[in-house]
Design an enzyme around this catalytic site. Structure first.
Site, mmCIF file in Angstrom:
data_model
loop_
_atom_site.group_PDB
_atom_site.id
_atom_site.type_symbol
_atom_site.label_atom_id
_atom_site.label_comp_id
_atom_site.label_asym_id
_atom_site.label_seq_id
_atom_site.Cartn_x
_atom_site.Cartn_y
_atom_site.Cartn_z
ATOM 1 N N ASP A 51 0.820 -1.210 0.000
ATOM 2 C CA ASP A 51 0.000 0.000 0.000
ATOM 3 C C ASP A 51 0.853 1.258 0.000
ATOM 4 O OD1 ASP A 51 -2.185 -1.666 0.201
ATOM 5 O OD2 ASP A 51 -2.334 -1.496 2.377
ATOM 6 N N TYR A 110 6.441 -9.450 7.947
ATOM 7 C CA TYR A 110 6.322 -8.006 8.108
ATOM 8 C C TYR A 110 6.718 -7.618 9.524
ATOM 9 C CZ TYR A 110 3.566 -7.430 3.795
ATOM 10 O OH TYR A 110 3.136 -7.394 2.481
#
Length: 243
Positions: A51, A110
């Site tokens: 994103d 992540y």
């Protein structure tokens, strides 16, 4: 020639990985550099559609169209001076044409970084989220552990997403502290849209008592409204892709 690349970038000034009309993307910046270096934009396929504002230390992509005369190990240097300061090709290697960075991946890791302080740090502001209330990292770690495993993570998917298969397996989800920095690390076989940011937001909201229930009850609800906030993009970084 088909080449695999590992990229690192600060996502602050990008609209995400994929080419879009509303701003500069990482994919576009990479293709601009390829065109300048090799005379062709080629085709670039990424491992994920990160994103806007999300960072990466180990983003993997496949580039097609690089001249056969260029050894893969020289690609990072050839592109280096033509790339923006916030984007780098760390490694490059030859891959089969059939290689797909996204579909061949076994999982991703992540890290979400939080500056747990009442004052901001200008040196880490771009790569972390400021959280002023005290965080008990041990409590957060126990909440994280309760969300690991194979579950239906529909509650942790952004509203409006059209994904129908929402079952994923989280291999590990943990929280630790390094001084004023609190790090949430999560690895899984796949992630839904905004899943990591919602996971961290839910853990923090449960930690603060803002959200009622338990990790199990949030999972069982299969409803985005049952989970916590979506954390800002700035704290999120794709660390590794597993193959």
């Amino acid at each position: 020639m088909t080449v695999g690349m590992k990229l690192a970038y600060l996502g602050t000034r990008y609209c995400g990985w994929q080419v879009q009309k509303n701003g500069k993307s990482v994919q576009e910046a990479l293709q601009d550099a390829m065109e300048a270096a090799f005379g062709t934009r080629g085709t670039v396929t990424g491992c994920s559609r990160t994103d806007a504002g999300v960072h990466a230390k180990g983003f993997v992509c496949k580039a097609e169209g690089i001249p056969d005369s260029v050894p893969p190990e020289r690609v990072p240097l050839a592109l280096g001076s033509r790339l923006p300061e916030d984007l780098s090709v760390l490694e490059a290697w030859a891959v089969p044409e059939t290689f797909h960075p996204r579909y061949d991946a076994k999982g991703k890791e992540y890290v979400y970084r939080i500056r747990n302080s009442r004052v901001k740090d200008p040196f880490t502001a771009e790569i972390s989220c400021l959280w002023q209330k005290p965080i008990d990292e041990k409590l957060c770690d126990s909440l994280c552990k309760a969300l690991a495993g194979e579950h239906d993570f529909r509650s942790f998917m952004a509203a409006g997403s059209d994904i129908t298969d929402t079952v994923r397996e989280i291999y590990d989800f943990s929280c630790r502290r390094e001084g004023d920095t609190v790090l949430f690390t999560v690895s899984a076989n796949g992630f839904l849209y905004n899943m990591v940011r919602i996971l961290v937001g839910t853990v923090l909201d449960l930690h603060d008592g803002v959200l009622e229930g338990t990790p199990a009850s949030v999972l069982e609800a299969k409803d985005r409204n049952a989970a916590g906030r979506t954390m800002p993009a700035a704290g999120l970084c794709l660390e590794k892709v597993f193959y």
